[in-house]
Design an enzyme around this catalytic site. Structure first.
Site, PDB file in Angstrom:
ATOM      1  N   GLY A  15       0.875  -1.155   0.000  1.00 38.64           N
ATOM      2  CA  GLY A  15       0.000   0.000   0.000  1.00 38.64           C
ATOM      3  C   GLY A  15       0.915   1.208   0.000  1.00 38.64           C
ATOM      4  CB  THR A  16       3.053   2.173  -2.029  1.00 40.73           C
ATOM      5  OG1 THR A  16       4.218   2.962  -2.150  1.00 40.73           O
ATOM      6  CG2 THR A  16       2.555   1.827  -3.426  1.00 40.73           C
ATOM      7  CB  THR A  17       2.282   7.546  -2.322  1.00 42.06           C
ATOM      8  OG1 THR A  17       1.132   7.509  -1.474  1.00 42.06           O
ATOM      9  CG2 THR A  17       2.144   8.712  -3.294  1.00 42.06           C
TER      10      THR A  17
END
Length: 215
Positions: A15-17
């Protein structure tokens, strides 16, 4: 049962940007550093999500950590063969096409979203998005991961063609900081890579120096 990322409980996910932006002379890629398990527990807060695939080509990974690392390892291997066979570094479009083929042909088994970006002598700086499902898109800038939903409006407004290196670094850093402020799956520090004809220049912003934005 699967999580919102399509992962089974307990599976390590990103889960990231992720953000990649082209500028006049190359590309800049950036990511946060939080890795979670089962969508609830942070198992690593300083992950390096900017993954080397060739001397001037990197990828950013979202989805299953295991799936994306396996795909990146395969692409790295094929690009090494390309360099040997052709006697030159591979173009970015070749790396992106390899990512697209692997992700599309195995889309029923993989949870892998990729941004492939870099510099080559034919096209200069290039950014390609390969979202989960395996489509391929050449873009002036790209964002992916759980934090990307908070960034489209900002990037649409702030991006300009032919920005300078310094302007683009600030754009990418601010975008990731904004997502960290809103997205519970993004956090930690910010890692950036500037990719140009001269090579790769890495930047690191520790967590206590990440701008507090979007609160």
């Amino acid at each position: 049962m699967e999580t919102e990322l399509g992962l089974k409980p307990g599976e390590i996910g990103l889960g990231t940007t992720l953000v990649a932006v082209g500028f006049d002379g190359g590309v800049i890629i950036g990511a946060d550093s939080r890795t979670s398990m089962g969508g609830a527990y942070v198992v690593n807060r300083v992950t390096d999500k900017l993954t080397y695939v060739s001397d001037r080509i990197y990828c950013c990974r979202s989805g299953s950590a295991a799936d994306t690392q396996a795909v990146a390892n395969l692409v790295t291997y094929y690009l090494q063969l390309y360099a040997i066979q052709h006697g030159e570094e591979p173009p970015v479009r070749v790396a992106a096409a390899l990512f697209q083929e692997l992700c599309y042909k195995n889309k029923e088994m993989l949870s892998a979203g990729i941004i492939c970006a870099g510099w080559d002598k034919y096209a200069g700086g290039s950014v390609y998005g390969i979202p989960i499902g395996g489509s391929l898109h050449k873009l002036p800038y790209a964002t992916a991961g759980s934090g990307s939903t908070y960034l489209y409006g900002y990037l649409d407004t702030a991006f300009r063609p032919n920005m300078t290196k310094e302007e683009t670094i600030e754009l990418v850093k601010t975008a990731i900081a904004l997502a960290i402020g809103r997205d519970g799956s993004s956090g930690g520090c910010i890692r950036l890579a500037v990719i140009t004809e001269d090579g790769v220049e890495r930047h690191f912003i520790p967590g206590d120096q990440v701008p507090v934005l979007g609160i």
